[in-house]
Enzyme design. Sequence first.
Site, PDB file in Angstrom:
ATOM      1  N   GLY A  44     -54.826 -33.023   0.823  1.00 37.27           N
ATOM      2  CA  GLY A  44     -54.549 -31.591   0.820  1.00 37.27           C
ATOM      3  C   GLY A  44     -55.685 -30.864   1.488  1.00 37.27           C
ATOM      4  CD  GLN A  49     -60.561 -27.183   1.029  1.00 37.50           C
ATOM      5  OE1 GLN A  49     -59.340 -27.374   1.027  1.00 37.50           O
ATOM      6  NE2 GLN A  49     -61.413 -28.090   0.621  1.00 37.50           N
ATOM      7  CB  CYS A  91     -63.203 -30.185  -3.876  1.00 40.38           C
ATOM      8  SG  CYS A  91     -62.839 -28.775  -2.803  1.00 40.38           S
ATOM      9  CG  LEU A  92     -61.387 -32.968   1.437  1.00 39.43           C
ATOM     10  CD1 LEU A  92     -60.343 -32.772   2.514  1.00 39.43           C
ATOM     11  CD2 LEU A  92     -61.951 -34.365   1.472  1.00 39.43           C
ATOM     12  CG  HIS A 133     -57.582 -28.910  -5.611  1.00 42.81           C
ATOM     13  ND1 HIS A 133     -58.651 -29.432  -6.304  1.00 42.81           N
ATOM     14  CD2 HIS A 133     -58.051 -28.631  -4.371  1.00 42.81           C
ATOM     15  CE1 HIS A 133     -59.718 -29.440  -5.516  1.00 42.81           C
ATOM     16  NE2 HIS A 133     -59.379 -28.965  -4.337  1.00 42.81           N
ATOM     17  CD  GLU A 134     -55.423 -28.434  -1.286  1.00 40.22           C
ATOM     18  OE1 GLU A 134     -55.800 -29.575  -1.541  1.00 40.22           O
ATOM     19  OE2 GLU A 134     -56.161 -27.573  -0.740  1.00 40.22           O
ATOM     20  CG  HIS A 137     -59.316 -24.577  -2.090  1.00 41.24           C
ATOM     21  ND1 HIS A 137     -60.679 -24.487  -2.122  1.00 41.24           N
ATOM     22  CD2 HIS A 137     -59.024 -25.895  -2.225  1.00 41.24           C
ATOM     23  CE1 HIS A 137     -61.201 -25.699  -2.280  1.00 41.24           C
ATOM     24  NE2 HIS A 137     -60.213 -26.573  -2.335  1.00 41.24           N
TER      25      HIS A 137
HETATM   26  O1  LIG Z   1     -60.476 -30.311  -1.176  1.00 43.53           O
HETATM   27  C1  LIG Z   1     -59.258 -30.349  -1.140  1.00 43.53           C
HETATM   28  O2  LIG Z   1     -58.551 -29.368  -1.355  1.00 43.53           O
HETATM   29  C2  LIG Z   1     -58.601 -31.715  -0.905  1.00 43.53           C
HETATM   30  C3  LIG Z   1     -58.513 -32.385  -2.256  1.00 43.53           C
HETATM   31  C4  LIG Z   1     -57.133 -32.232  -2.778  1.00 43.53           C
HETATM   32  C5  LIG Z   1     -57.003 -32.851  -4.137  1.00 43.53           C
HETATM   33  C6  LIG Z   1     -57.972 -32.701  -5.132  1.00 43.53           C
HETATM   34  C7  LIG Z   1     -57.786 -33.289  -6.377  1.00 43.53           C
HETATM   35  C8  LIG Z   1     -56.648 -34.017  -6.647  1.00 43.53           C
HETATM   36  C9  LIG Z   1     -55.692 -34.158  -5.662  1.00 43.53           C
HETATM   37  C10 LIG Z   1     -55.870 -33.589  -4.416  1.00 43.53           C
HETATM   38  C11 LIG Z   1     -58.952 -33.844  -2.169  1.00 43.53           C
HETATM   39  O3  LIG Z   1     -60.244 -33.966  -1.705  1.00 43.53           O
HETATM   40  S1  LIG Z   1     -58.010 -34.853  -1.144  1.00 43.53           S
HETATM   41  C12 LIG Z   1     -58.842 -36.377  -1.521  1.00 43.53           C
HETATM   42  C13 LIG Z   1     -58.028 -37.145  -2.515  1.00 43.53           C
HETATM   43  C14 LIG Z   1     -57.316 -38.232  -2.059  1.00 43.53           C
HETATM   44  C15 LIG Z   1     -56.511 -38.937  -2.933  1.00 43.53           C
HETATM   45  C16 LIG Z   1     -56.411 -38.556  -4.285  1.00 43.53           C
HETATM   46  C17 LIG Z   1     -57.144 -37.459  -4.733  1.00 43.53           C
HETATM   47  C18 LIG Z   1     -57.962 -36.744  -3.850  1.00 43.53           C
HETATM   48 ZN   LIG Z   2     -60.555 -28.597  -2.689  1.00 45.54          ZN
END
Ligand SMILES: O=C(O)C[C@@H](Cc1ccccc1)[C@H](O)SCc1ccccc1
Ligand SMILES: [Zn+2]
Length: 169
Positions: A44, A49, A91-92, A133-134, A137
């Site tokens: 996501g 971001q 979170c990225l 989560h998105e 943001h």
């Molecule tokens: O920073 C973001 O928004 C991307 C997030 C999205 C996310 C956070 C928590 C749980 C699910 C999605 C992640 O960094 S994407 C990386 C990731 C990959 C597989 C599973 C969970 C998170």
């Molecule tokens: Zn995030």
Amino acid sequence: KKTILIHPDPRLKKICEPVPDLSDELRTLAEDMLESMYDAPGIGLAAPQVGVLSRLIVMDCIKDGTPEPMVMFNPEVLGSSDELNTYEEGCLSIPEQFAEVTRPADVRVGWIDMDGNPQERDFGGLWATCVQHEIDHLQGKLFIDYLGPMKRQMMTRRSAKMKRERARG
Ligand SMILES: O=C(O)C[C@@H](Cc1ccccc1)[C@H](O)SCc1ccccc1
Ligand SMILES: [Zn+2]
């Protein structure tokens, strides 16, 4: 490919503006965000971001192994279950920090798609966590805002350190 902002950054705390009308520029941004997301890798990514304070998120709801990229303009949660789900989130924009966050297990989301058509869909499991989560943001809310002050402060300090180290290259 777009550079992903690292917390702390004031742009990650802003309330994002709704997308007025779709444009080729916005469609290109969505494509660039999907590319950045896959490159991270992530499942996501929200426009703030990558420094764009507009209400746009992208996700890949991988369905049994086949990628299903989704672009959502002006996404909103229309309804959520009483049932909750706890997931260890990352979170990225807060590299290498993870913590358990509890959210509604199922959410109904409405949005405008790449063709300008209104969409509505129920999300469960990891995708419910991801879409919430998105959308957070877009409200300037990070997953660490659900933690106690000590944990949040520790994660902020560590993220700021990562940011300094990355800046030095
Ligand atoms: O920073 C973001 O928004 C991307 C997030 C999205 C996310 C956070 C928590 C749980 C699910 C999605 C992640 O960094 S994407 C990386 C990731 C990959 C597989 C599973 C969970 C998170
Ligand atoms: Zn995030």
